[in-house]
Design a protein around this motif. Structure first.
Motif, PDB file in Angstrom:
ATOM      1  N   THR A  50       0.826  -1.203   0.000  1.00 54.66           N
ATOM      2  CA  THR A  50       0.000   0.000   0.000  1.00 54.66           C
ATOM      3  C   THR A  50       0.863   1.257   0.000  1.00 54.66           C
ATOM      4  OG1 THR A  50      -1.750  -1.179   1.174  1.00 54.66           O
ATOM      5  CG2 THR A  50      -1.840   1.216   1.207  1.00 54.66           C
ATOM      6  N   VAL A  51       1.864   1.304   0.870  1.00 54.36           N
ATOM      7  CA  VAL A  51       2.734   2.486   0.932  1.00 54.36           C
ATOM      8  C   VAL A  51       3.481   2.671  -0.382  1.00 54.36           C
ATOM      9  CG1 VAL A  51       4.774   3.448   2.065  1.00 54.36           C
ATOM     10  CG2 VAL A  51       2.951   2.444   3.438  1.00 54.36           C
ATOM     11  N   ILE A  91      -7.135   4.502   5.011  1.00 49.85           N
ATOM     12  CA  ILE A  91      -7.795   3.222   4.723  1.00 49.85           C
ATOM     13  C   ILE A  91      -6.881   2.052   5.090  1.00 49.85           C
ATOM     14  CG2 ILE A  91      -8.659   1.783   2.832  1.00 49.85           C
ATOM     15  CD1 ILE A  91     -10.611   3.857   3.280  1.00 49.85           C
ATOM     16  N   MET A  92      -5.583   2.209   4.857  1.00 49.44           N
ATOM     17  CA  MET A  92      -4.641   1.144   5.197  1.00 49.44           C
ATOM     18  C   MET A  92      -4.672   0.859   6.700  1.00 49.44           C
ATOM     19  SD  MET A  92      -0.491   1.081   4.843  1.00 49.44           S
ATOM     20  CE  MET A  92      -0.354   2.531   5.850  1.00 49.44           C
ATOM     21  N   PHE A  93      -4.658   1.919   7.516  1.00 49.55           N
ATOM     22  CA  PHE A  93      -4.689   1.722   8.965  1.00 49.55           C
ATOM     23  C   PHE A  93      -6.006   1.104   9.418  1.00 49.55           C
ATOM     24  CE2 PHE A  93      -1.266   4.904   8.816  1.00 49.55           C
ATOM     25  CZ  PHE A  93      -0.310   4.188   9.525  1.00 49.55           C
ATOM     26  N   VAL A  94      -7.112   1.491   8.790  1.00 50.94           N
ATOM     27  CA  VAL A  94      -8.406   0.882   9.116  1.00 50.94           C
ATOM     28  C   VAL A  94      -8.369  -0.601   8.784  1.00 50.94           C
ATOM     29  CG1 VAL A  94     -10.841   0.811   8.430  1.00 50.94           C
ATOM     30  CG2 VAL A  94      -9.743   3.004   8.907  1.00 50.94           C
ATOM     31  N   THR A  95      -7.850  -0.933   7.619  1.00 48.30           N
ATOM     32  CA  THR A  95      -7.793  -2.337   7.197  1.00 48.30           C
ATOM     33  C   THR A  95      -6.900  -3.172   8.103  1.00 48.30           C
ATOM     34  OG1 THR A  95      -8.119  -1.621   4.918  1.00 48.30           O
ATOM     35  CG2 THR A  95      -7.268  -3.834   5.242  1.00 48.30           C
ATOM     36  N   VAL A 118       8.717  -1.715   6.735  1.00 48.66           N
ATOM     37  CA  VAL A 118       7.989  -0.945   5.727  1.00 48.66           C
ATOM     38  C   VAL A 118       8.731   0.358   5.429  1.00 48.66           C
ATOM     39  CG1 VAL A 118       5.836   0.292   5.245  1.00 48.66           C
ATOM     40  CG2 VAL A 118       5.753  -1.966   6.305  1.00 48.66           C
ATOM     41  N   ALA A 119       9.223   1.022   6.459  1.00 50.32           N
ATOM     42  CA  ALA A 119       9.971   2.271   6.266  1.00 50.32           C
ATOM     43  C   ALA A 119      11.256   2.024   5.479  1.00 50.32           C
ATOM     44  CB  ALA A 119      10.285   2.909   7.614  1.00 50.32           C
TER      45      ALA A 119
END
Length: 142
Positions: A50-51, A91-95, A118-119
């Motif tokens: 996503t990122v 949305i990513m954090f919600v998912t 991820v970073a």
């Protein structure tokens, strides 16, 4: 490039941090006892993909010149890109973190130390993409 980075993150969670147990029937129903490692690796892969895809929008604005300059980031035409990127992050954090949505709909587990991965993956992607643009500007005349 993005696919290899995401696959590497999945493999790091599954085989580097975990024991490599891929579970049985992890897609059919949520089984935290048998498939927690798979769900955790999926969460890391989902966050990474996503990122990277959200940042790819910035990279594709100009295929030759740097995407991360002050001028490129502050032009008036980028307001919608900024807004959609922020919405995508939300949305990513919600998912990833809403309890029933992440476990029973998407079959993810929340992640914690994987955010560092991820970073790091984001930095690798930016360096590779900008290196390719530099190579096109200086050596290739395509």
């Amino acid at each position: 490039m993005m696919g290899l980075i995401c696959l590497a993150n999945f493999a790091i969670v599954m085989f580097g941090w975990g024991d490599g147990n891929l579970g049985v029937h992890c897609n059919l129903s949520y089984d935290e006892d048998n498939c927690y490692l798979v769900y955790r690796a999926r969460g890391a892969l989902f966050a990474t993909m996503t990122v990277l895809l959200l940042l790819h929008g910035y990279t594709c604005r100009d295929l030759k010149h740097p995407a991360w300059s002050w001028k490129a980031l502050t032009t008036k035409q980028n307001y919608y890109l900024h807004a959609s990127t922020l919405f995508g992050f939300a949305i990513m954090f919600v998912t990833l973190y809403v309890p029933v949505l992440n476990t029973h709909v998407f079959r993810h587990a929340p992640i914690d130390w994987e955010w560092g991965m991820v970073a790091a993956s984001t930095l690798v992607y930016i360096v590779l993409a900008e290196s390719w643009k530099w190579l096109r500007r200086t050596w290739l005349t395509i």
